[in-house]
Scaffold this motif. Structure first.
Motif, short mmCIF file in Angstrom:
data_model
loop_
_atom_site.label_atom_id
_atom_site.label_comp_id
_atom_site.label_asym_id
_atom_site.label_seq_id
_atom_site.Cartn_x
_atom_site.Cartn_y
_atom_site.Cartn_z
N LYS A 211 -8.38 20.39 -2.75
CA LYS A 211 -7.65 21.00 -1.65
C LYS A 211 -7.40 20.01 -0.53
O LYS A 211 -6.32 19.98 0.06
CB LYS A 211 -8.44 22.21 -1.13
N ASN A 212 -8.36 19.19 -0.23
CA ASN A 212 -8.24 18.24 0.87
C ASN A 212 -8.30 16.78 0.43
O ASN A 212 -8.48 15.89 1.26
CB ASN A 212 -9.34 18.50 1.92
N ILE A 213 -8.19 16.56 -0.87
CA ILE A 213 -8.30 15.20 -1.39
C ILE A 213 -7.07 14.86 -2.24
O ILE A 213 -6.70 15.62 -3.13
CB ILE A 213 -9.57 15.03 -2.25
N SER A 214 -6.44 13.74 -1.95
CA SER A 214 -5.31 13.26 -2.74
C SER A 214 -5.59 11.82 -3.18
O SER A 214 -6.40 11.12 -2.57
CB SER A 214 -4.01 13.32 -1.94
N LYS A 215 -4.91 11.40 -4.21
CA LYS A 215 -5.12 10.05 -4.75
C LYS A 215 -3.77 9.42 -5.06
O LYS A 215 -2.89 10.07 -5.67
CB LYS A 215 -5.97 10.11 -6.03
N LYS A 216 -3.58 8.18 -4.63
CA LYS A 216 -2.34 7.47 -4.89
C LYS A 216 -2.48 6.68 -6.19
O LYS A 216 -3.41 5.90 -6.37
CB LYS A 216 -2.00 6.55 -3.74
#
Length: 405
Positions: A211-216
């Motif tokens: 929900k609050n974590i993204s990864k490039k």
């Protein structure tokens, strides 16, 4: 849980491959800013000074309408806690590009439309859902936005002769459905090239892990001019993942953004006339140690003659040049479409078993149209799945011993 994941991924995969806001490989790109094309050293004919060189560029003409039949088939098999969910999608559409202008610099402006669509979705334990814009007056639940998009201008796009997007205008509804605009045509090298020439287009993907974590994630699409016969160039394309990936939850999201296949480009006519992209991947332990997901898809596109507007018509190939043969009305064996040893070395766990694509109802399978309201479709699917699980849990348990007596 299994039903929700399978349904959601099947819909997202079909949407990414088939929305007019995506190109061949389905990887997101920023509108109006085509990533730079980078060449790669080669020991092929490119290094020979006397090797024939080819100028690959688009050549559209004012007033013409370029039509293509786009087809997509996908099968997603998900297993969680010993329960397996099988989902199949099949979609077919005719997309049309009406060319309104050609600049002195070679730039071309066209309007993108979808003239007709046909879709089918089936899932274990649920009734099959079908929609055909040419025969059905009212679309079923989940297909309303797709039906509304038929015949409408979905985007007005200006590209350069080598496929770079110069300008793009999307209606607000199209932007909302797409989430982000993308590169719409195959990028071509801006120099004369010989057989064996390689060029790369890098991209960054932002994946929502939590929900609050993204990864490039860094990926690239690698193109190679494989051959030129009778004026038709065959280009090999594959998506390569550059960022090391260990998390199965990330792999599940990446699985729908990779592919490998062949592109056919008519050099004299200056346009793509056919392509076929395949994917056969399996991800393990994405939702528990015993979970797995098998994702199998095939995407095809074929140029149609100017008088052909129906997805059910037989495609006419320009100048009788051999392009891409029609997909037969049988379950094509995608696992054999690309030899296992030649598939991209991605972080996915490869499937070693023989697999098939779902059977289509007509000579060629299909492609989902533009602007499928993905979030709403998934939400409705989740609500239906939750209701079904609640009903199952509330049923009184049968006393087997009492029944036996």
């Amino acid at each position: 849980m299994t039903a929700r994941i399978a349904f959601s991924l099947a819909w997202m995969a079909a949407w990414f491959c088939c929305s007019p806001n995506t190109s061949f490989a389905g990887a997101p790109r920023v509108a109006g800013a085509t990533p730079p094309v980078k060449s790669e050293p080669s020991t092929s004919e490119t290094d020979k000074s006397d090797a024939p060189k080819y100028d690959l560029k688009y050549k559209f003409h004012v007033g013409e309408t370029i039509r293509s039949q786009v087809i997509h088939q996908a099968t997603v098999e998900t297993t969680i806690s010993g329960t397996t969910q099988h989902t199949e999608t099949m979609s077919k559409s005719v997309k049309a590009w009406k060319v309104n202008g050609v600049g002195n610099d070679g730039s071309m402006t066209f309007e993108h439309k979808v003239e007709n669509i046909e879709m089918r979705t089936s899932m274990s334990g649920r009734s099959e859902v079908r929609y055909n814009s040419q025969t059905d007056a009212k679309p079923p639940t989940g297909y309303e936005d797709a039906a509304k998009s038929v015949g409408k201008i979905l985007a007005t796009i200006t590209i350069g002769p080598h496929g770079n997007v110069i300008k793009r205008t999307d209606p607000p509804a199209a932007l909302a459905a797409a989430g982000a605009t993308t590169q719409i045509v195959v990028p071509l090298p801006e120099t004369l090239v010989a057989i064996g020439y390689v060029w790369n287009v890098p991209h960054d993907l932002d994946l929502q892990i939590d929900k609050n974590i993204s990864k490039k994630i860094k990926i690239r699409e690698r193109y190679e001019l494989e051959s030129v016969k009778h004026g038709v160039a065959t280009i090999d394309v594959e998506t390569q993942i550059l960022t090391p990936i260990d998390d199965p939850k990330v792999k599940v999201q990446l699985i729908q953004k990779t592919s490998r296949g062949k592109i056919k480009f008519d050099i004299d006519a200056g346009r793509l006339i056919g392509q076929q992209l395949d994917l056969d991947e399996r991800v393990l332990a994405f939702s528990g140690a015993d979970s797995s997901m098998h994702y199998l898809t095939r995407y095809t596109e074929e140029l149609l003659g100017p008088e052909i507007k129906s997805a059910k018509s037989t495609a006419i190939k320009p100048a009788s040049k051999p392009v891409v043969t029609e997909t037969p009305a049988v379950r094509p064996d995608v696992s054999k479409a690309v030899p296992a040893d030649d598939r991209p070395k991605s972080v996915m766990v490869k499937n070693s078993e023989e697999t098939t694509i779902p059977k289509a109802d007509s000579p060629t399978p299909s492609k989902l149209p533009a602007l499928v309201d993905l979030k709403s479709a998934i939400k409705r699917a989740n609500e239906t799945s939750t209701a079904a699980e609640t009903r199952t849990a509330s049923r009184p348990k049968t006393d087997k011993a009492a029944t036996a007596k």
